[in-house]
Design a protein around this motif. Structure first.
Motif, short mmCIF file in Angstrom:
data_model
loop_
_atom_site.label_atom_id
_atom_site.label_comp_id
_atom_site.label_asym_id
_atom_site.label_seq_id
_atom_site.Cartn_x
_atom_site.Cartn_y
_atom_site.Cartn_z
N GLY A 143 -4.54 1.58 -9.93
CA GLY A 143 -5.93 0.82 -9.67
C GLY A 143 -5.85 -0.12 -8.43
N VAL A 144 -4.81 -0.14 -7.91
CA VAL A 144 -4.42 -1.10 -6.76
C VAL A 144 -4.49 -0.52 -5.55
N THR A 145 -5.05 -0.69 -4.33
CA THR A 145 -4.69 -0.42 -3.10
C THR A 145 -4.04 -1.33 -2.40
N TYR A 146 -2.83 -0.57 -1.71
CA TYR A 146 -2.04 -1.59 -0.88
C TYR A 146 -2.21 -1.45 0.52
N ILE A 147 -2.12 -2.52 1.46
CA ILE A 147 -2.38 -2.58 2.78
C ILE A 147 -1.34 -3.28 3.40
N VAL A 148 -0.54 -2.57 4.47
CA VAL A 148 0.30 -3.33 5.41
C VAL A 148 -0.45 -3.29 6.54
N THR A 149 -0.36 -4.65 7.07
CA THR A 149 -0.90 -4.86 8.55
C THR A 149 -0.15 -5.98 9.23
N GLY A 150 1.00 -5.55 9.80
CA GLY A 150 1.89 -6.50 10.38
C GLY A 150 2.31 -6.01 12.02
N ALA A 151 1.17 -5.48 12.66
CA ALA A 151 1.29 -5.38 13.89
C ALA A 151 0.63 -5.92 14.91
N ALA A 152 0.33 -7.34 14.82
CA ALA A 152 -0.31 -8.08 15.71
C ALA A 152 0.33 -8.35 16.96
N SER A 153 1.80 -8.26 17.13
CA SER A 153 2.37 -8.49 18.25
C SER A 153 3.34 -7.48 18.60
N ARG A 154 3.99 -6.91 17.55
CA ARG A 154 4.79 -5.66 17.59
C ARG A 154 4.72 -4.72 16.89
N THR A 155 5.13 -3.37 17.38
CA THR A 155 4.93 -2.41 16.64
C THR A 155 6.44 -1.44 16.55
N ARG A 156 6.47 -0.86 15.35
CA ARG A 156 7.72 0.33 15.17
C ARG A 156 7.13 1.39 14.43
N ARG A 157 7.73 2.72 14.78
CA ARG A 157 7.40 3.85 14.01
C ARG A 157 7.14 3.63 12.55
N THR A 158 6.27 4.30 11.98
CA THR A 158 6.18 4.34 10.59
C THR A 158 6.68 5.81 9.97
N GLY A 159 6.26 5.86 8.65
CA GLY A 159 6.52 7.00 8.07
C GLY A 159 5.40 7.32 6.94
N ILE A 160 5.59 8.17 5.93
CA ILE A 160 4.93 8.48 4.88
C ILE A 160 5.70 8.57 3.81
N ASP A 161 4.93 8.48 2.45
CA ASP A 161 5.65 8.72 1.28
C ASP A 161 4.79 9.24 0.29
N ASP A 162 5.12 9.48 -0.94
CA ASP A 162 3.91 10.06 -1.92
C ASP A 162 2.78 9.28 -2.22
N PHE A 163 2.67 7.96 -1.89
CA PHE A 163 1.82 7.00 -2.17
C PHE A 163 0.93 6.67 -1.10
N THR A 164 1.25 7.16 0.25
CA THR A 164 0.41 6.82 1.47
C THR A 164 -0.72 7.73 1.68
N ALA A 165 -1.76 6.87 2.02
CA ALA A 165 -2.93 7.44 2.50
C ALA A 165 -3.01 7.87 3.94
N VAL A 166 -2.71 6.62 4.77
CA VAL A 166 -2.65 6.74 6.20
C VAL A 166 -1.26 5.78 6.57
#
Length: 299
Positions: A236-259
């Motif tokens: 029932g909970v959606t989790y948002i990560v938003t940590g790229a205001a000033s820096r970026t890194r490559r990301t990945g996916i897991d079984d819970f990832t929508a995008v």
């Protein structure tokens, strides 16, 4: 052969074996979104009653942060923001409160001068030198954890640098249990679900998440990973990560990832009576993800 060309060759080879889904996965892991579009202004007859801009890891005070701030300000000229929420790592490298003007009040000054309220929480870099309390004072925050109530929205700010603190956990449960707000939203720095380089913070997941699920929290926002991630709903909970205001890194996916995308951005949140519209918007003012979150009834 360049890196992107090499990745394209690998993707094509994998696709030949497993199909297009894997190619989409590789695209999500490497770099920015494959598609963007211009955000549409909110129609006069369908205005949200609260608008919030959320952004994490602002803390270097450089050109990239200023570009993210400018994108938020440009969007605010179309549809004003009521709240700006900073999700930690407000000052790199070690949380110096003397640099708050350079990393917060200068980049976001036009937004704040226009009447948008500022709220913030601590990240790991803000606490490296034990400067967390002084930084929160410089930001004008009420404490390491606190609640913000606006109409039918209960917003909770937590300190994930001390997730097992018994006082914080007792306050969190008491606050959630006492609220009958339609919307219960939470923000803190370390994501309990992440497919980025740091991965999911297991301590945060074990301490905070059961309370979110028990008391009907709909959305949890975190920073820490220098990317954008949106989970599928998890109990029932959606989790948002938003940590790229000033820096970026490559990301990945897991079984819970929508995008999951690696690109500078902020999150635009629009709260209505019966749903929340989330939009991820990049530094060029282009939207690259959207989600509608319905009201969640505990049970």
């Amino acid at each position: 052969m360049g890196l992107l060309s090499a990745l394209a060759v690998v993707a094509a080879a994998v696709a030949a074996l497993y199909g297009d889904v894997v190619v989409a996965t590789l695209t999500h892991r490497v770099g920015g979104p494959s598609q963007t579009w211009e955000p549409i202004p909110m129609p006069p007859d369908a205005q949200p009653w609260l608008r919030v801009a959320l952004v994490g890891d602002v803390g270097d005070g450089g050109d990239r942060e200023f570009r993210t701030a400018a994108a938020i300000e440009a969007q605010a000229e179309v549809d004003r923001y009521d709240i700006l929420m900073l999700l930690g790592d407000n000052v790199y490298p070690a949380g110096d409160p003397e640099r708050i003007r350079a990393t917060v009040f200068e980049p976001f000054g036009p937004l704040l001068d226009a009447g948008t309220e500022l709220f913030a929480i601590l990240g790991n870099h803000d606490e490296i030198s034990g400067t967390g309390d002084a930084q929160l004072e410089a930001l004008g925050m009420p404490g390491r954890w606190y609640a913000v109530e606006r109409g039918e929205m209960l917003g909770i700010a937590l300190d994930s640098t001390i997730p097992t603190d018994p006082d914080q956990l007792a306050w969190l449960e008491e606050t959630l249990a006492a609220s009958d707000a339609t919307w219960k939203l939470v923000g803190f720095h370390h994501p309990p679900y992440s497919s980025g380089p740091h991965g999911s913070n297991e301590t945060v997941r074990e301490t905070f998440v059961p309370l979110f699920e028990r008391y009907g929290v709909q959305i949890v926002f975190s920073g820490h990973e220098h990317d954008y991630q949106r989970s599928d709903p998890i109990n029932g909970v959606t989790y948002i990560v938003t940590g790229a205001a000033s820096r970026t890194r490559r990301t990945g996916i897991d079984d819970f990832t929508a995008v999951a995308y690696s690109t500078h951005h902020f999150v635009d949140m629009n709260i209505y009576d019966d749903h929340i519209l989330l939009r991820a918007i990049d530094q060029d003012g282009e939207q690259f993800d959207e989600a509608v979150i319905p009201v969640r009834v505990p049970g």
